[in-house]
Structures are given as C-alpha cells and as structure tokens.
Design a protein around this motif. Structure first.
Motif, short mmCIF file in Angstrom:
data_model
loop_
_atom_site.label_atom_id
_atom_site.label_comp_id
_atom_site.label_asym_id
_atom_site.label_seq_id
_atom_site.Cartn_x
_atom_site.Cartn_y
_atom_site.Cartn_z
N MET A 49 47.04 22.55 52.50
CA MET A 49 46.40 23.82 51.88
C MET A 49 45.36 23.34 50.95
SD MET A 49 48.12 27.35 50.64
CE MET A 49 48.72 27.43 52.51
N ASP A 50 44.33 23.81 50.73
CA ASP A 50 43.15 23.32 49.87
C ASP A 50 43.51 23.64 48.16
OD1 ASP A 50 40.64 23.41 48.35
OD2 ASP A 50 40.01 22.11 49.95
N LEU A 51 43.77 22.68 47.59
CA LEU A 51 44.09 23.09 46.08
C LEU A 51 42.83 23.79 45.42
CD1 LEU A 51 45.95 19.63 44.99
CD2 LEU A 51 46.92 21.98 45.58
N LYS A 52 41.67 23.62 45.59
CA LYS A 52 40.62 24.11 45.11
C LYS A 52 40.51 25.56 45.59
CE LYS A 52 36.61 22.22 44.44
NZ LYS A 52 35.15 21.41 44.63
N ARG A 53 40.81 26.02 46.81
CA ARG A 53 40.84 27.51 47.05
C ARG A 53 42.10 27.98 46.37
NH1 ARG A 53 39.90 26.05 53.41
NH2 ARG A 53 37.73 25.25 53.43
N LEU A 54 43.09 27.49 46.14
CA LEU A 54 44.30 28.17 45.61
C LEU A 54 43.99 28.44 44.18
CD1 LEU A 54 47.24 25.91 46.87
CD2 LEU A 54 46.79 28.34 47.59
N ASN A 55 43.41 27.62 43.57
CA ASN A 55 42.92 27.61 41.99
C ASN A 55 41.92 28.97 42.26
OD1 ASN A 55 42.66 27.13 39.37
ND2 ASN A 55 40.67 26.26 40.01
N TYR A 56 40.92 29.03 43.04
CA TYR A 56 39.97 30.19 43.23
C TYR A 56 40.71 31.29 43.13
CZ TYR A 56 36.01 26.90 43.72
OH TYR A 56 35.17 25.93 43.73
N PHE A 57 41.78 31.36 44.31
CA PHE A 57 42.76 32.66 44.38
C PHE A 57 43.47 33.10 43.21
CE2 PHE A 57 46.80 34.03 45.89
CZ PHE A 57 46.69 35.45 46.29
N ILE A 58 44.26 32.20 42.75
CA ILE A 58 44.87 32.44 41.26
C ILE A 58 43.88 32.98 40.25
CG2 ILE A 58 46.06 31.26 39.30
CD1 ILE A 58 47.25 29.54 41.42
N THR A 59 42.55 32.39 39.89
CA THR A 59 41.82 32.81 38.80
C THR A 59 41.22 34.21 39.41
OG1 THR A 59 40.90 30.39 38.91
CG2 THR A 59 39.70 32.45 37.92
N ILE A 60 41.26 34.42 40.52
CA ILE A 60 40.76 36.00 40.91
C ILE A 60 41.79 37.03 40.50
CG2 ILE A 60 40.41 37.69 42.66
CD1 ILE A 60 39.00 35.24 44.15
N VAL A 61 43.23 36.58 40.87
CA VAL A 61 44.25 37.52 40.51
C VAL A 61 44.52 37.65 39.09
CG1 VAL A 61 46.67 37.63 40.80
CG2 VAL A 61 45.47 36.92 42.81
N ASN A 62 44.55 36.58 38.13
CA ASN A 62 44.66 36.51 36.65
C ASN A 62 43.35 37.43 36.38
OD1 ASN A 62 46.72 34.83 37.14
ND2 ASN A 62 45.39 32.97 36.32
N ASN A 63 42.18 37.49 36.59
CA ASN A 63 41.26 38.14 36.02
C ASN A 63 41.05 39.54 36.76
OD1 ASN A 63 39.29 36.41 34.22
ND2 ASN A 63 40.05 35.15 35.81
N SER B 176 39.61 40.33 39.26
CA SER B 176 37.92 40.62 39.39
C SER B 176 37.50 39.49 40.02
CB SER B 176 37.42 41.05 38.27
OG SER B 176 35.94 41.02 38.51
N TYR B 177 36.68 39.61 41.05
CA TYR B 177 35.87 38.38 41.90
C TYR B 177 34.69 38.20 40.99
CZ TYR B 177 37.63 38.41 46.75
OH TYR B 177 38.57 38.60 47.53
N SER B 178 34.24 39.07 40.16
CA SER B 178 32.82 38.74 39.41
C SER B 178 33.36 38.06 38.09
CB SER B 178 32.13 40.03 39.04
OG SER B 178 32.93 40.90 38.29
N LYS B 179 34.48 38.51 37.68
CA LYS B 179 34.89 37.66 36.26
C LYS B 179 35.47 36.45 36.71
CE LYS B 179 36.11 41.89 33.74
NZ LYS B 179 37.09 42.69 32.97
N ALA B 180 36.10 36.16 37.70
CA ALA B 180 36.63 34.83 38.31
C ALA B 180 35.53 33.87 38.66
CB ALA B 180 37.37 35.29 39.37
N ALA B 181 34.46 34.54 39.44
CA ALA B 181 33.18 33.50 39.58
C ALA B 181 32.62 33.10 38.45
CB ALA B 181 32.38 34.58 40.43
N GLU B 182 32.51 33.93 37.32
CA GLU B 182 31.81 33.50 36.04
C GLU B 182 32.60 32.44 35.39
OE1 GLU B 182 30.49 35.52 32.04
OE2 GLU B 182 31.32 36.87 33.53
N LYS B 183 33.97 32.78 35.39
CA LYS B 183 34.81 31.76 34.84
C LYS B 183 34.79 30.46 35.56
CE LYS B 183 39.47 31.24 32.71
NZ LYS B 183 40.62 32.06 32.52
#
Length: 298
Positions: free
Chosen positions: A1-15, A17-24
C-alpha cells in the motif's frame, strides 16, 4: 500500500476538506482526489461518503484511518531512531524540565558534556500531565523531569527525590516575622497558584481542603518565576518548590516553611520504556539516576 497515498488520506480526514488538505500538502486538488480514488481501488471499497454534504468516513475509511495513523506514526518514530543511531554522540538531548531543577541540572549537564562535548541540549518547560505523555509518546522528547507521576504502560517514571513546598512572601509582609507558617496563616491572603493541570496546584488545594480552609485565588500562572514576580510587587503570596527558592532570590521576597505533611512532592525522571536511545543519551539518563541514587546533595 502506497505510504504517500495513505498520508494524503490521513491529511484529508484531519482537515475534513480536500481543498485544505491539498493546500497543506502543496498539491492540486484534482491530484489529491485522484490519489484517493487509486487508494480506494487498492482497498476495494469507498473510503469517504460522497452522498452527503457532511464530511464522513465509511466503515472501511474509519478502519483504514485508524490503522494508517498508527502505521505512519511508527514509521516516523523509526526514522527518528535511525537518525539518532547514525549520529551517535553528535546529536541532541531533548529534555522537558520543571522550574526547580536549576539547583542541580546545570552542574550535571556540565559534567556530562566533558564526555560528550558535541551533544546539544534542547530544554523546554513541562506543563500538564497530558503534555508530558504527548511529548514522550510522539518522540518529541527523550525524557522529562517532572513532579507528575505518569500512569502509562509504555512510560517509566523513576522517582529521583522529594522536595518540600514553601511559602514566598514580600519582605515586609506581617507573616515574615514568623519562622514557620500554617495554612491558616495564608487563608485570607491574595493567593497566586499554578493553572489547571499542574500537580503543585493539586497538592496545594488538597492541603487546604484537608484543613477545611479556603484559598483566596487571585492569580493563576504557569511558571514559578511569574509567581515570585507577582509576590515581589506585593500582589499576593504563593507556595513553590523549596529548590526553586533555595538560592538567595533578592531582598524583596522571603521564603518560609509550612507546617503541613501534604506539602511535599516527588520529582521523577520519565521516559519511554521500549524506545531505542543512542548510547550518548542513555548515558545522560543514567547519570541523572545515579546522581540521586548515591544520595548526593541537590
């Protein structure tokens, strides 16, 4: 499982919001959405509810978020440990401390640096019990010297020594004529006390309750230094560690012992039980324990 994608997913959940996560994450929102779709394809189930306006996880999303958060945290911990192993005796000691350590810690660090001159010390103030646990369990510190006894399976709390709590008064205060004070002497005084979450505050309040006395709290502070400064300016009285005021402060304030068995605290050395530490840092922690196990004076 791709660690970068997992990090992206966690960041979306923590924020939430897709837009806030993308900005971060400093990536475009379409790229982020595409990464989540690939992760869902890999998992074989949707991770985010898309039929409601409210941000929500599916059951699969909840499970993946919980497990992935733990896994990435462990990866971060491993990376920190690997870096510390590589640098050996040229790294840093990150140590949480309380105010009263000034009577012995500088001397101990001086002696230690004779053997490890390249080690850099990062010292920071310890606040609440939660602050102690959080900094240790996230590996933001190597150890904490605190008066809080930590009840956690993964943390060792080694008792170092006990110290009394004493009253600090303005030099010309009427109570300065007494050699020893009772809590009743302080009941009507404008009182300066630590904020919520500090063990010293709990000890003082419990002592007054045990005597069925009330505290006239007028100031709440985070540091003994602030408390003594307020006393110096005749804004009240306080109770602090005897070691904090062991050395002469100045002629504007005085300390007096208090006749009460509750007003004593234990100082602990706390660190993670199973954390790998470089030999240089292990040596420092050992020197702290040995300093008090051999009954050396503070």
């Amino acid at each position: 499982m791709d660690l970068k994608r997992l990090n992206y997913f966690i960041t979306i959940v923590n924020n939430k919001s897709y837009s806030k996560a993308a900005e971060k994450l400093h990536i475009s929102q379409p790229s982020l959405s595409n990464a989540v779709k690939k992760l869902e394809h890999e998992v074989g189930a949707p991770l985010l509810e898309r039929s409601t306006r409210k941000f929500a996880l599916t059951d699969a999303g909840e499970l993946l978020y919980t497990r992935a958060t733990i896994m990435l945290s462990q990866m971060d911990i491993m990376n920190k440990e690997m870096k510390e192993v590589i640098v050996g005796g040229k790294g840093e000691v990150v140590l949480g401390i309380i105010d009263s350590l000034k009577t012995w810690l500088p001397k101990l660090i001086y002696n230690y640096k004779q053997s490890y001159p390249a080690m850099v010390f990062k010292l920071f103030d310890v606040l609440s019990v939660e602050h102690v646990k959080q900094t240790l369990q996230t590996y933001k510190s190597h150890a904490i010297i605190t008066n809080q006894l930590i009840y956690e399976e993964d943390i060792d709390s080694i008792p170092l020594y006990k110290e009394r709590l004493v009253a600090v008064l303005p030099q010309e205060h009427p109570l300065s004529k007494k050699t020893t004070l009772s809590l009743a002497d302080l009941e009507q005084e404008s009182f300066i006390i630590s904020t919520e979450g500090f063990q010293t505050r709990i000890d003082i309040i419990n002592a007054f309750k045990e005597e069925q006395l009330k505290l006239n709290i007028q100031f709440e502070i985070d540091r003994f230094e602030t408390a003594v400064s307020l006393v110096r300016n005749h804004l009240g009285v306080t109770i602090v560690s005897e070691n904090y005021v062991m050395e002469p402060i100045d002629k504007t304030v005085i300390r007096r012992p208090i006749d009460h068995p509750f007003l004593e605290r234990t100082v602990y050395l706390a660190y993670m039980k199973n954390r790998h530490l470089p030999v240089a840092i292990q040596q420092f922690l050992q020197s702290v324990e040995e300093h008090f196990s051999t009954n050396k004076p503070l």
